[in-house]
Design an enzyme around this catalytic site. Structure first.
Site, PDB file in Angstrom:
ATOM      1  N   GLU A 166      78.104  65.384  30.932  1.00  0.00           N
ATOM      2  CA  GLU A 166      79.250  64.515  31.245  1.00  0.00           C
ATOM      3  C   GLU A 166      79.257  64.012  32.687  1.00  0.00           C
ATOM      4  O   GLU A 166      80.185  64.281  33.456  1.00  0.00           O
ATOM      5  CB  GLU A 166      80.559  65.250  30.913  1.00  0.00           C
ATOM      6  CG  GLU A 166      80.625  65.648  29.444  1.00  0.00           C
ATOM      7  CD  GLU A 166      81.893  66.375  29.054  1.00  0.00           C
ATOM      8  OE1 GLU A 166      82.667  66.764  29.949  1.00  0.00           O
ATOM      9  OE2 GLU A 166      82.117  66.560  27.852  1.00  0.00           O
ATOM     10  N   GLU A 196      77.100  67.425  19.610  1.00  0.00           N
ATOM     11  CA  GLU A 196      78.360  68.192  19.462  1.00  0.00           C
ATOM     12  C   GLU A 196      79.228  67.577  18.374  1.00  0.00           C
ATOM     13  O   GLU A 196      80.430  67.390  18.552  1.00  0.00           O
ATOM     14  CB  GLU A 196      79.129  68.208  20.788  1.00  0.00           C
ATOM     15  CG  GLU A 196      78.330  68.703  21.965  1.00  0.00           C
ATOM     16  CD  GLU A 196      79.142  68.862  23.245  1.00  0.00           C
ATOM     17  OE1 GLU A 196      80.379  68.773  23.199  1.00  0.00           O
ATOM     18  OE2 GLU A 196      78.513  69.087  24.299  1.00  0.00           O
TER      19      GLU A 196
HETATM   20  C1  XIL Z   1      84.633  73.114  24.609  1.00  0.00           C
HETATM   21  C2  XIL Z   1      84.709  74.374  23.760  1.00  0.00           C
HETATM   22  O1  XIL Z   1      84.540  74.032  22.400  1.00  0.00           O
HETATM   23  C3  XIL Z   1      86.030  75.068  23.984  1.00  0.00           C
HETATM   24  O2  XIL Z   1      86.071  76.321  23.307  1.00  0.00           O
HETATM   25  C4  XIL Z   1      86.273  75.293  25.486  1.00  0.00           C
HETATM   26  O3  XIL Z   1      87.537  75.855  25.679  1.00  0.00           O
HETATM   27  C5  XIL Z   1      86.155  73.992  26.246  1.00  0.00           C
HETATM   28  O4  XIL Z   1      84.867  73.407  25.968  1.00  0.00           O
HETATM   29  N1  XIL Z   1      82.300  68.665  25.474  1.00  0.00           N
HETATM   30  C6  XIL Z   1      81.415  69.673  25.767  1.00  0.00           C
HETATM   31  C7  XIL Z   1      81.684  71.043  25.282  1.00  0.00           C
HETATM   32  O5  XIL Z   1      80.346  69.416  26.331  1.00  0.00           O
HETATM   33  O6  XIL Z   1      81.144  72.018  26.130  1.00  0.00           O
HETATM   34  C8  XIL Z   1      83.162  71.281  25.094  1.00  0.00           C
HETATM   35  O7  XIL Z   1      83.338  72.564  24.498  1.00  0.00           O
HETATM   36  C9  XIL Z   1      83.746  70.181  24.229  1.00  0.00           C
HETATM   37  C10 XIL Z   1      83.589  68.837  24.875  1.00  0.00           C
END
Ligand code: XIL
Length: 343
Positions: free
Chosen positions: A153, A261
């Site tokens: 990100e 994701e």
């Molecule tokens: C999220 C997790 O799913 C949660 O459990 C945590 O509290 C916050 O992070 N983008 C990403 C992931 O790259 O690492 C994030 O994961 C969701 C958004």
């Protein structure tokens, strides 16, 4: 009639068992996708890995696994002197033992950092910390982890670089620096930059990422691939053609794509109305993954709706994954398996 029913139930039970326990159950998405050159799998929590039933499910359903949280800096190294290796080790050992690819998420991110990282001030301190982090993690897991999200990100929605501790201390060159260092420590590792809202060609953030990666390729910065998070929503626009065009321009650069994701959330107040749209999005993504040769992996962000991050982080939304709260595959699961199997 009753006997036929009992027989049917027995067959169904047997199938369900094969579905979970076989290392490549014929009807699983993972098996069908693997044959099309796509590693299919999940982000898993520490709890998932401690649960025998989830473990069993994963051995049949996953060709790739990534940690949902335990490899992020705040959890891995909450303070300067303590590294919590046990959770990442559990995941990597489980993956290696079951011939599942392990992915690291993530070396650098602006969120989930311990205070000693967020308070870095000088270039020298930051360079030292960056190198220490890369070297410590990647030397430890050399040969056991194939894929790394090096930075997660890094862009704002308008395509400018996000204000992070790394940008402030090291300037825009921090991205290149991290990739070069990671490659030096483990030349065999597949190095990714990972982002959200970077999937559709023509969107400022997606174009900025493409331009960055194109420049890296042209200058020999050893980047392997781009992660598209694809946290999508059934009530937001979706443009398959723009995604396909984006994937293809990366293919022209020799860059691989990880759907990193994926989840497709749905407003809980409009479940019935939007379920068809949700299914279309899932099906489109799987079609793209198996049709476009440079898409190498398809990772769903969570195993089941029981432990998805969506309800807590996107209030009012849910139902975003392929297994329901009882770890039962939803009808869309089987449709995706069929798409993956279709030639
Ligand atoms: C999220 C997790 O799913 C949660 O459990 C945590 O509290 C916050 O992070 N983008 C990403 C992931 O790259 O690492 C994030 O994961 C969701 C958004």
């Amino acid at each position: 009639m009753k006997r036929i029913l009992a027989f049917a139930v027995k067959i169904a039970a047997l199938c369900a068992l094969c579905f979970c326990a076989s290392s490549c159950g014929k009807k699983t998405i993972a098996c069908a996708a693997e044959k099309r050159g796509v590693d299919f799998g999940f982000a898993v929590s520490v709890t998932d890995l401690l649960n025998a039933n989830t473990q069993k499910l994963l051995t049949g359903q996953a060709k790739i696994l990534v940690a949902e949280n335990c490899m992020k800096s705040s959890q891995l190294r909450p303070n300067k002197t303590f590294w919590n290796w046990s959770d990442p080790e559990n995941l990597v050992k489980f993956a290696n033992q079951n011939k599942i690819v392990a992915k690291w998420h993530t070396l650098f991110w602006h969120e989930m950092n311990p205070p000693f990282i967020n308070s870095l001030k000088t270039k020298e301190e930051a360079e030292q910390m960056m190198d220490e982090h890369i070297t410590t993690v990647m030397q430890k897991f050399k040969g056991r982890i194939r894929d790394y999200d090096v930075v997660n990100e890094m862009f704002n929605e308008d395509g400018s670089l996000r204000d992070t501790v790394w940008l402030r201390t090291l300037g825009p060159g921090y991205l290149e620096r991290a990739i070069r260092k990671a490659h030096e420590v483990d030349p065999a590792a597949h190095l990714f930059l990972n982002e959200y809202n970077n999937e559709a060609k023509g969107y400022a953030k997606a174009d900025a990422m493409y331009n960055l990666v194109k420049d890296f390729v042209e200058r020999g910065v050893p980047i392997y691939g781009v992660g598209m998070q694809l946290h999508l929503a059934a009530d937001l626009p979706y443009d398959e053609e723009a995604i396909r065009q984006n994937i293809r321009r990366y293919a022209d650069l020799g860059i691989k794509i990880c759907f990193s994701e994926v989840d497709v959330r749905i407003p809980l107040s409009r479940l019935e109305e939007l379920e068809p749209k949700q299914k279309e999005i899932w099906k489109s993504l799987m079609t793209l993954a198996v049709e476009e040769p440079n898409v190498e992996s398809f990772i769903v962000w969570g195993v089941s709706d029981k432990n998805s991050w969506i309800p807590a982080w996107k209030p009012g939304y849910g139902n975003a994954l392929l297994f329901d709260k009882n770890f039962k595959p939803k009808p869309i699961y089987f449709e995706l398996a069929q798409i993956a199997a279709r030639r």
